[in-house]
Design an enzyme around this catalytic site. Sequence first.
Site, PDB file in Angstrom:
ATOM      1  N   THR A   1      35.131   2.574  10.645  1.00  0.00           N
ATOM      2  CA  THR A   1      35.576   3.656   9.469  1.00  0.00           C
ATOM      3  C   THR A   1      36.094   4.280  10.569  1.00  0.00           C
ATOM      4  O   THR A   1      35.469   5.129  11.429  1.00  0.00           O
ATOM      5  CB  THR A   1      34.127   3.349   8.340  1.00  0.00           C
ATOM      6  N   ASP A   2      36.964   4.480  10.254  1.00  0.00           N
ATOM      7  CA  ASP A   2      37.423   5.980  10.464  1.00  0.00           C
ATOM      8  C   ASP A   2      37.153   7.523   9.984  1.00  0.00           C
ATOM      9  O   ASP A   2      37.268   8.552  10.725  1.00  0.00           O
ATOM     10  CB  ASP A   2      39.774   5.919  10.276  1.00  0.00           C
ATOM     11  N   GLU A   3      36.242   6.904   8.959  1.00  0.00           N
ATOM     12  CA  GLU A   3      35.665   8.668   8.367  1.00  0.00           C
ATOM     13  C   GLU A   3      34.473   9.092   9.522  1.00  0.00           C
ATOM     14  O   GLU A   3      33.896  10.274   8.949  1.00  0.00           O
ATOM     15  CB  GLU A   3      34.977   7.696   7.291  1.00  0.00           C
TER      16      GLU A   3
ATOM     17  N   TYR B   1      27.381   8.255   3.600  1.00  0.00           N
ATOM     18  CA  TYR B   1      28.275   6.979   4.112  1.00  0.00           C
ATOM     19  C   TYR B   1      28.573   6.958   5.859  1.00  0.00           C
ATOM     20  O   TYR B   1      28.692   5.239   6.653  1.00  0.00           O
ATOM     21  CB  TYR B   1      29.505   6.547   3.409  1.00  0.00           C
TER      22      TYR B   1
ATOM     23  N   LYS C   1      27.431   5.150   8.934  1.00  0.00           N
ATOM     24  CA  LYS C   1      28.601   4.661  10.286  1.00  0.00           C
ATOM     25  C   LYS C   1      28.708   5.156  11.227  1.00  0.00           C
ATOM     26  O   LYS C   1      28.234   3.829  12.630  1.00  0.00           O
ATOM     27  CB  LYS C   1      29.318   4.348   9.588  1.00  0.00           C
TER      28      LYS C   1
HETATM   29  P1  NAD Z   1      31.686  -4.286   1.461  1.00  0.00           P
HETATM   30  O1  NAD Z   1      31.026  -3.575   0.545  1.00  0.00           O
HETATM   31  O2  NAD Z   1      32.723  -4.950   0.420  1.00  0.00           O
HETATM   32  O3  NAD Z   1      30.663  -5.928   1.159  1.00  0.00           O
HETATM   33  C1  NAD Z   1      29.561  -5.683   2.526  1.00  0.00           C
HETATM   34  C2  NAD Z   1      28.721  -6.938   2.427  1.00  0.00           C
HETATM   35  O4  NAD Z   1      27.397  -7.003   3.523  1.00  0.00           O
HETATM   36  C3  NAD Z   1      28.548  -7.934   1.068  1.00  0.00           C
HETATM   37  O5  NAD Z   1      28.841  -8.839   1.413  1.00  0.00           O
HETATM   38  C4  NAD Z   1      27.022  -7.616   1.319  1.00  0.00           C
HETATM   39  O6  NAD Z   1      25.852  -8.021   0.402  1.00  0.00           O
HETATM   40  C5  NAD Z   1      26.107  -7.095   2.212  1.00  0.00           C
HETATM   41  N1  NAD Z   1      25.367  -6.271   2.797  1.00  0.00           N
HETATM   42  C6  NAD Z   1      25.228  -5.309   2.077  1.00  0.00           C
HETATM   43  N2  NAD Z   1      23.670  -4.769   2.901  1.00  0.00           N
HETATM   44  C7  NAD Z   1      23.389  -6.267   3.176  1.00  0.00           C
HETATM   45  C8  NAD Z   1      22.224  -5.889   4.564  1.00  0.00           C
HETATM   46  N3  NAD Z   1      21.021  -5.201   4.044  1.00  0.00           N
HETATM   47  N4  NAD Z   1      21.909  -7.402   5.521  1.00  0.00           N
HETATM   48  C9  NAD Z   1      22.975  -8.210   4.934  1.00  0.00           C
HETATM   49  N5  NAD Z   1      24.537  -8.351   4.552  1.00  0.00           N
HETATM   50  C10 NAD Z   1      24.452  -6.410   3.893  1.00  0.00           C
HETATM   51  O7  NAD Z   1      31.897  -3.933   2.322  1.00  0.00           O
HETATM   52  P2  NAD Z   1      33.195  -4.593   2.967  1.00  0.00           P
HETATM   53  O8  NAD Z   1      34.105  -3.435   2.138  1.00  0.00           O
HETATM   54  O9  NAD Z   1      33.741  -5.381   3.023  1.00  0.00           O
HETATM   55  O10 NAD Z   1      33.665  -3.289   4.308  1.00  0.00           O
HETATM   56  C11 NAD Z   1      32.757  -4.427   5.999  1.00  0.00           C
HETATM   57  C12 NAD Z   1      32.529  -3.378   6.743  1.00  0.00           C
HETATM   58  O11 NAD Z   1      33.889  -2.465   6.675  1.00  0.00           O
HETATM   59  C13 NAD Z   1      31.828  -2.661   6.589  1.00  0.00           C
HETATM   60  O12 NAD Z   1      30.824  -2.174   7.648  1.00  0.00           O
HETATM   61  C14 NAD Z   1      32.771  -1.047   6.185  1.00  0.00           C
HETATM   62  O13 NAD Z   1      32.225  -0.226   7.263  1.00  0.00           O
HETATM   63  C15 NAD Z   1      34.039  -1.024   7.371  1.00  0.00           C
HETATM   64  N6  NAD Z   1      35.105  -1.114   6.831  1.00  0.00           N
HETATM   65  C16 NAD Z   1      35.428  -0.620   5.148  1.00  0.00           C
HETATM   66  C17 NAD Z   1      37.146   0.165   5.442  1.00  0.00           C
HETATM   67  C18 NAD Z   1      37.422  -0.307   3.140  1.00  0.00           C
HETATM   68  O14 NAD Z   1      38.421   0.045   3.113  1.00  0.00           O
HETATM   69  N7  NAD Z   1      36.860  -1.426   3.011  1.00  0.00           N
HETATM   70  C19 NAD Z   1      37.414   0.333   6.492  1.00  0.00           C
HETATM   71  C20 NAD Z   1      36.519   0.213   7.538  1.00  0.00           C
HETATM   72  C21 NAD Z   1      36.113   0.158   7.640  1.00  0.00           C
HETATM   73  P1  TYD Z   2      38.097   4.609  -2.278  1.00  0.00           P
HETATM   74  O1  TYD Z   2      38.293   3.809  -2.632  1.00  0.00           O
HETATM   75  O2  TYD Z   2      36.412   5.097  -2.553  1.00  0.00           O
HETATM   76  O3  TYD Z   2      37.184   4.698  -0.737  1.00  0.00           O
HETATM   77  P2  TYD Z   2      37.256   6.288   0.626  1.00  0.00           P
HETATM   78  O4  TYD Z   2      35.974   7.086  -0.254  1.00  0.00           O
HETATM   79  O5  TYD Z   2      35.981   5.089   1.659  1.00  0.00           O
HETATM   80  O6  TYD Z   2      38.252   6.788   1.626  1.00  0.00           O
HETATM   81  O7  TYD Z   2      39.107   5.857  -2.853  1.00  0.00           O
HETATM   82  C1  TYD Z   2      39.744   6.158  -1.791  1.00  0.00           C
HETATM   83  C2  TYD Z   2      40.550   7.331  -2.249  1.00  0.00           C
HETATM   84  O8  TYD Z   2      40.293   7.478  -3.386  1.00  0.00           O
HETATM   85  C3  TYD Z   2      38.745   8.494  -1.955  1.00  0.00           C
HETATM   86  O9  TYD Z   2      40.164   9.702  -1.583  1.00  0.00           O
HETATM   87  C4  TYD Z   2      38.689   9.131  -2.986  1.00  0.00           C
HETATM   88  C5  TYD Z   2      39.904   8.609  -4.090  1.00  0.00           C
HETATM   89  N1  TYD Z   2      39.207   8.313  -5.293  1.00  0.00           N
HETATM   90  C6  TYD Z   2      40.142   8.407  -6.776  1.00  0.00           C
HETATM   91  O10 TYD Z   2      40.238   9.824  -6.924  1.00  0.00           O
HETATM   92  N2  TYD Z   2      39.039   8.477  -8.343  1.00  0.00           N
HETATM   93  C7  TYD Z   2      38.522   6.406  -7.990  1.00  0.00           C
HETATM   94  O11 TYD Z   2      38.443   6.469  -8.887  1.00  0.00           O
HETATM   95  C8  TYD Z   2      38.186   5.822  -6.878  1.00  0.00           C
HETATM   96  C9  TYD Z   2      37.216   4.915  -6.863  1.00  0.00           C
HETATM   97  C10 TYD Z   2      38.224   6.754  -5.807  1.00  0.00           C
END
Ligand code: NAD
Ligand code: TYD
Length: 380
Positions: free
Chosen positions: A149-151, A174, A178
């Site tokens: 992630t960019d975070e 988080y 990461k």
């Molecule tokens: P998500 O929470 O929707 O899905 C995570 C998946 O991992 C789930 O299916 C869960 O069952 C599985 N999982 C969790 N713990 C596990 C374990 N111990 N063993 C096996 N499986 C396990 O997450 P997402 O939003 O799809 O994110 C996927 C990846 O992308 C993550 O690594 C996250 O850090 C990264 N990412 C997410 C975003 C975003 O905006 N969602 C952006 C950048 C990077």
């Molecule tokens: P989120 O979807 O949790 O992603 P991330 O924290 O990984 O960026 O949140 C996106 C942005 O929205 C973040 O600045 C927090 C804000 N946010 C709210 O304002 N209200 C909400 O209920 C949630 C879940 C997030």
Amino acid sequence: MSSIKKSESGVPNIESTNILVTGGAGFIGSNFIRYVFEKTGFTGTLVNYDKLTYAGNLMNLVDIDGKFGNKNYFFERGDINDYGNVKRVFSKYDITLVVHFAAESHVDRSIFGPKEFIETNVNGTFTMLEASRQHWASRQDVRFHHISTDEVYGSLGESGYFFETTPYDPRSPYSASKAASDHLARAYFHTYGLPITVSNCSNNYGPYHFPEKLIPLVILNAVEGKPLPVYGDGKNVRDWLYVEDHCEAVWQILMKGRTGETYNIGGECEKQNIDVVNSICEILEQLHPLKDNKEIKNSKLKTQNYKELITFVGDRPGHDRRYAINCDKIKNELGWKRQHGFEDGLRRTIAWYLDNRAWVSNIRSGEYAKWIEKNYTSRA
Ligand code: NAD
Ligand code: TYD
């Protein structure tokens, strides 16, 4: 069919290889699996290895399981921390490529309970890297792609961008977990020669997004006439990318990325949270006008406009102010560019949630848990 050229990355014939996707039942993982089967011409074996936490949902992949299950697509329920089980899966399917999505992914949950984030994101990634190293020994015709992630880069002020060279400065449990996992992946490259690539992506949105994250939460709360919680002053900025564009970027890295390299992936689409919430309300008014919304009309709410539901609430502790990705490297080196603008992607996403209320009620009601028990426990 994708126009992506044949593999240049050192893994021969990616289109017909044996891929292990961790976390494939989650939001991005399930979109990635669908992308691989529907957009790349893939004919090999893809194993989805997932623990099925609250965020993992095999209903996300019913269509893929129906078309490709037990032919090209296989599900293995398991924890990435279970070294023996991971090794078993490596051997059973002769895995040559890992795409590691599995993680605990929600910042708010990491604030309330950081332990699971360390266990899954740090220890789990370590276990996956170690299993890969043991199974592959010094093979170089294999690949471990680590999704991040960019975070990890921290929080920006009003100007500037995250580059691949930006020093890490994670600020939530988080992002710290990461960051640790990214460092481990790179350490395995430098120390053991494990052929890894890493990608750091900005905020994704799209279908199958678990409704605890901002965009799906706001869509569903609005449809149901519930408050739309906006943290702090609503002016925190995120860089939004439609999930399918992320999936395509990952596939291009698998095909053409150089080992040991990191690629930033971003939407070049900075938005303040309040603007995102306002846009959702506006598109919802077009796709599902309030006057026709029976859930709200049948309630005592006197709402005339979805925007009236916006509610400013207390801020998230340590809330990062702004994220913005520079993704010139993947654009220039690999030829990737996003296909979806924010208006287009958001409209598709809202339409998907309106059309898939059964999916939503299943994951919320516990029906999903029962369904998993009935359909998959015996296959685990
Ligand atoms: P998500 O929470 O929707 O899905 C995570 C998946 O991992 C789930 O299916 C869960 O069952 C599985 N999982 C969790 N713990 C596990 C374990 N111990 N063993 C096996 N499986 C396990 O997450 P997402 O939003 O799809 O994110 C996927 C990846 O992308 C993550 O690594 C996250 O850090 C990264 N990412 C997410 C975003 C975003 O905006 N969602 C952006 C950048 C990077
Ligand atoms: P989120 O979807 O949790 O992603 P991330 O924290 O990984 O960026 O949140 C996106 C942005 O929205 C973040 O600045 C927090 C804000 N946010 C709210 O304002 N209200 C909400 O209920 C949630 C879940 C997030």
